[in-house]
Scaffold this motif. Structure first.
Motif, PDB file in Angstrom:
ATOM      1  N   GLY A  74       0.801  -1.213   0.000  1.00 23.95           N
ATOM      2  CA  GLY A  74       0.000   0.000   0.000  1.00 23.95           C
ATOM      3  C   GLY A  74       0.833   1.261   0.000  1.00 23.95           C
ATOM      4  N   LEU A  75       0.180   2.364   0.335  1.00 27.50           N
ATOM      5  CA  LEU A  75       0.805   3.676   0.260  1.00 27.50           C
ATOM      6  C   LEU A  75       2.025   3.796   1.171  1.00 27.50           C
ATOM      7  N   GLY A  76       2.012   3.073   2.302  1.00 26.92           N
ATOM      8  CA  GLY A  76       3.120   3.158   3.255  1.00 26.92           C
ATOM      9  C   GLY A  76       4.451   2.745   2.667  1.00 26.92           C
ATOM     10  N   GLN A  77       4.434   1.828   1.695  1.00 29.25           N
ATOM     11  CA  GLN A  77       5.674   1.363   1.092  1.00 29.25           C
ATOM     12  C   GLN A  77       5.880   1.866  -0.331  1.00 29.25           C
ATOM     13  N   ALA A  78       4.989   2.724  -0.783  1.00 31.32           N
ATOM     14  CA  ALA A  78       5.059   3.177  -2.172  1.00 31.32           C
ATOM     15  C   ALA A  78       6.383   3.854  -2.488  1.00 31.32           C
ATOM     16  N   ALA A  79       6.877   4.671  -1.565  1.00 33.94           N
ATOM     17  CA  ALA A  79       8.119   5.406  -1.824  1.00 33.94           C
ATOM     18  C   ALA A  79       9.307   4.486  -2.035  1.00 33.94           C
ATOM     19  N   LEU A  80       9.252   3.278  -1.488  1.00 33.79           N
ATOM     20  CA  LEU A  80      10.367   2.341  -1.641  1.00 33.79           C
ATOM     21  C   LEU A  80      10.519   1.874  -3.090  1.00 33.79           C
ATOM     22  N   TYR A  81       9.460   2.055  -3.876  1.00 34.50           N
ATOM     23  CA  TYR A  81       9.557   1.640  -5.277  1.00 34.50           C
ATOM     24  C   TYR A  81      10.484   2.549  -6.087  1.00 34.50           C
ATOM     25  N   SER A  82      10.854   3.704  -5.545  1.00 34.18           N
ATOM     26  CA  SER A  82      11.845   4.517  -6.253  1.00 34.18           C
ATOM     27  C   SER A  82      13.189   3.803  -6.272  1.00 34.18           C
ATOM     28  N   PHE A  83      13.489   3.023  -5.224  1.00 34.01           N
ATOM     29  CA  PHE A  83      14.727   2.249  -5.188  1.00 34.01           C
ATOM     30  C   PHE A  83      14.652   1.063  -6.146  1.00 34.01           C
ATOM     31  N   PRO A 108      18.102   9.429  -3.846  1.00 33.78           N
ATOM     32  CA  PRO A 108      17.604   8.062  -3.705  1.00 33.78           C
ATOM     33  C   PRO A 108      17.514   7.284  -5.013  1.00 33.78           C
ATOM     34  N   ASN A 109      17.398   7.984  -6.162  1.00 36.78           N
ATOM     35  CA  ASN A 109      17.123   7.213  -7.386  1.00 36.78           C
ATOM     36  C   ASN A 109      17.647   7.828  -8.672  1.00 36.78           C
ATOM     37  N   ASP A 110      18.614   8.737  -8.594  1.00 33.07           N
ATOM     38  CA  ASP A 110      19.211   9.271  -9.822  1.00 33.07           C
ATOM     39  C   ASP A 110      20.287   8.310 -10.308  1.00 33.07           C
ATOM     40  N   VAL A 111      20.155   7.838 -11.537  1.00 29.30           N
ATOM     41  CA  VAL A 111      21.171   6.949 -12.093  1.00 29.30           C
ATOM     42  C   VAL A 111      22.252   7.783 -12.768  1.00 29.30           C
ATOM     43  N   ALA A 198      20.986  -4.588  -2.548  1.00 32.17           N
ATOM     44  CA  ALA A 198      21.352  -4.423  -3.962  1.00 32.17           C
ATOM     45  C   ALA A 198      21.621  -2.955  -4.274  1.00 32.17           C
ATOM     46  N   TRP A 199      20.814  -2.073  -3.707  1.00 30.98           N
ATOM     47  CA  TRP A 199      20.988  -0.637  -3.948  1.00 30.98           C
ATOM     48  C   TRP A 199      22.311  -0.150  -3.364  1.00 30.98           C
ATOM     49  N   LEU A 200      22.628  -0.553  -2.135  1.00 33.55           N
ATOM     50  CA  LEU A 200      23.873  -0.115  -1.499  1.00 33.55           C
ATOM     51  C   LEU A 200      25.101  -0.555  -2.289  1.00 33.55           C
ATOM     52  N   ALA A 201      25.003  -1.705  -2.958  1.00 35.58           N
ATOM     53  CA  ALA A 201      26.127  -2.192  -3.761  1.00 35.58           C
ATOM     54  C   ALA A 201      26.399  -1.299  -4.962  1.00 35.58           C
ATOM     55  N   ARG A 202      25.435  -0.457  -5.311  1.00 37.67           N
ATOM     56  CA  ARG A 202      25.559   0.421  -6.487  1.00 37.67           C
ATOM     57  C   ARG A 202      25.541   1.906  -6.107  1.00 37.67           C
ATOM     58  N   ALA A 203      25.559   2.197  -4.823  1.00 35.29           N
ATOM     59  CA  ALA A 203      25.384   3.576  -4.349  1.00 35.29           C
ATOM     60  C   ALA A 203      26.597   4.447  -4.636  1.00 35.29           C
ATOM     61  N   GLU A 224      26.692   7.038   5.339  1.00 32.23           N
ATOM     62  CA  GLU A 224      26.946   5.762   5.998  1.00 32.23           C
ATOM     63  C   GLU A 224      26.170   4.603   5.394  1.00 32.23           C
ATOM     64  N   THR A 225      24.855   4.803   5.179  1.00 29.78           N
ATOM     65  CA  THR A 225      24.004   3.726   4.669  1.00 29.78           C
ATOM     66  C   THR A 225      22.622   4.289   4.393  1.00 29.78           C
ATOM     67  N   ILE A 226      21.665   3.427   4.046  1.00 26.32           N
ATOM     68  CA  ILE A 226      20.250   3.777   4.086  1.00 26.32           C
ATOM     69  C   ILE A 226      19.578   2.811   5.051  1.00 26.32           C
ATOM     70  N   ASP A 227      18.524   3.273   5.718  1.00 28.35           N
ATOM     71  CA  ASP A 227      17.876   2.410   6.699  1.00 28.35           C
ATOM     72  C   ASP A 227      16.713   1.651   6.082  1.00 28.35           C
ATOM     73  N   GLU A 228      15.911   0.988   6.924  1.00 31.80           N
ATOM     74  CA  GLU A 228      14.830   0.131   6.429  1.00 31.80           C
ATOM     75  C   GLU A 228      13.682   0.919   5.823  1.00 31.80           C
ATOM     76  N   THR A 229      13.684   2.233   5.987  1.00 30.95           N
ATOM     77  CA  THR A 229      12.662   3.079   5.350  1.00 30.95           C
ATOM     78  C   THR A 229      13.184   3.752   4.081  1.00 30.95           C
ATOM     79  N   GLY A 230      14.453   3.536   3.763  1.00 32.59           N
ATOM     80  CA  GLY A 230      15.064   4.180   2.613  1.00 32.59           C
ATOM     81  C   GLY A 230      15.705   5.513   2.938  1.00 32.59           C
ATOM     82  N   ALA A 231      15.621   5.939   4.204  1.00 34.23           N
ATOM     83  CA  ALA A 231      16.225   7.209   4.601  1.00 34.23           C
ATOM     84  C   ALA A 231      17.743   7.125   4.532  1.00 34.23           C
ATOM     85  N   LEU A 232      18.354   8.223   4.138  1.00 38.63           N
ATOM     86  CA  LEU A 232      19.814   8.313   4.087  1.00 38.63           C
ATOM     87  C   LEU A 232      20.342   8.543   5.503  1.00 38.63           C
ATOM     88  N   ILE A 233      21.349   7.772   5.887  1.00 39.09           N
ATOM     89  CA  ILE A 233      21.961   7.932   7.198  1.00 39.09           C
ATOM     90  C   ILE A 233      23.289   8.655   7.018  1.00 39.09           C
TER      91      ILE A 233
END
Length: 250
Positions: A74-83, A108-111, A198-203, A224-233
């Motif tokens: 649902g909407l709560g995880q929609a933003a994660l689809y940018s990754f 979060p998602n610029d290639v 997979a995303w962190l391997a290409r960050a 440092e990393t991204i967390d389980e919500t996709g936030a940049l740490i």
């Protein structure tokens, strides 16, 4: 370059249009009548747009498409689809660009290709979050002039300019659709942790110092990393900071 086989993910619709104002706007118009996922591709966009309503130049030979889908969770995880979209786009470009294409993903998602921006991804919710539209524009044949982007933005690049490889936008579509289907299945089967790894391997610039601009505030620290919500740490002199939305500068 053209694809010899037009592999297309099962159960996903495809709308190929000669011209449209914006594939994102067309996606919003078509969404109420869609029973599942659908890609909307246009050979020409006359009023393309990017983040925050900014104009997105879409010259002939470049790629413009939008995927309409129902988000997992649902909407709560929609933003994660940018990754998910960023990973799919990076994979499709790697397939076309070959082993010497230096690709990475800027949070979060610029290639990025060779350190310059080759593509943009725009994610919007539709129908109260029941569906989402993921717009993707790729500089396959041409890149905007440096003067056309904001002074601090990444320099635009094109696939042909950096690798010499050519592909018709309509031939790039099935590659991207298949790659998205792959990572979407990873997300649905194994959760965001699989996508995150997979995303962190290409960050781009992971473990290096970057600048994050949040409104009128600017933070500088180590990515440092991204967390389980996709936030940049970001590790700053004042401590660790989780940033959910920002403009990032290197």
């Amino acid at each position: 370059m053209s694809t010899e086989r037009d592999d297309w993910p099962e159960g996903v619709a495809r709308h190929v249009l000669p011209s449209v104002d914006s594939t994102m706007d067309e996606a919003a118009r078509l969404a109420p009548g869609l029973s599942g996922s659908a890609w909307i591709f246009a050979h020409e966009q006359t009023a393309a747009r990017g983040r925050r309503g900014r104009a997105w130049r879409a010259p002939t030979g470049n790629f413009s498409a939008t995927l309409v889908m129902r988000p997992e969770g649902g909407l709560g995880q929609a933003a994660l689809y940018s990754f998910v979209a960023a990973l799919a786009l990076e994979a499709a470009l790697a397939h076309v660009g070959g082993p010497h294409a230096r690709l990475s993903i800027k949070w979060p998602n610029d290639v990025l290709l060779s350190g310059g921006k080759i593509a943009g991804i725009l994610l919007e919710s539709l129908r109260g979050g029941e569906q989402i539209a993921i717009g993707i524009g790729v500089n396959l044949a041409q890149a905007p002039d440096r003067s056309e982007v904001e002074p601090e933005a990444m320099a635009p690049v094109s696939l042909i300019g950096e690798t010499g490889m050519q592909i018709a936008p309509v031939d790039f579509l099935p590659m991207l659709a298949q790659a998205f289907d792959h990572y979407d299945r990873q997300f649905r089967d194994y959760g965001f942790d699989a996508i995150r790894n997979a995303w962190l391997a290409r960050a781009a610039r992971l473990g290096e110092e970057i600048t994050a601009r949040v409104g009128n505030e600017t933070y500088r620290g180590t990515f440092e990393t991204i967390d389980e919500t996709g936030a940049l740490i970001l590790t700053t002199p004042e401590g660790r900071r989780a940033i959910s939305a920002a403009d990032i500068f290197f």
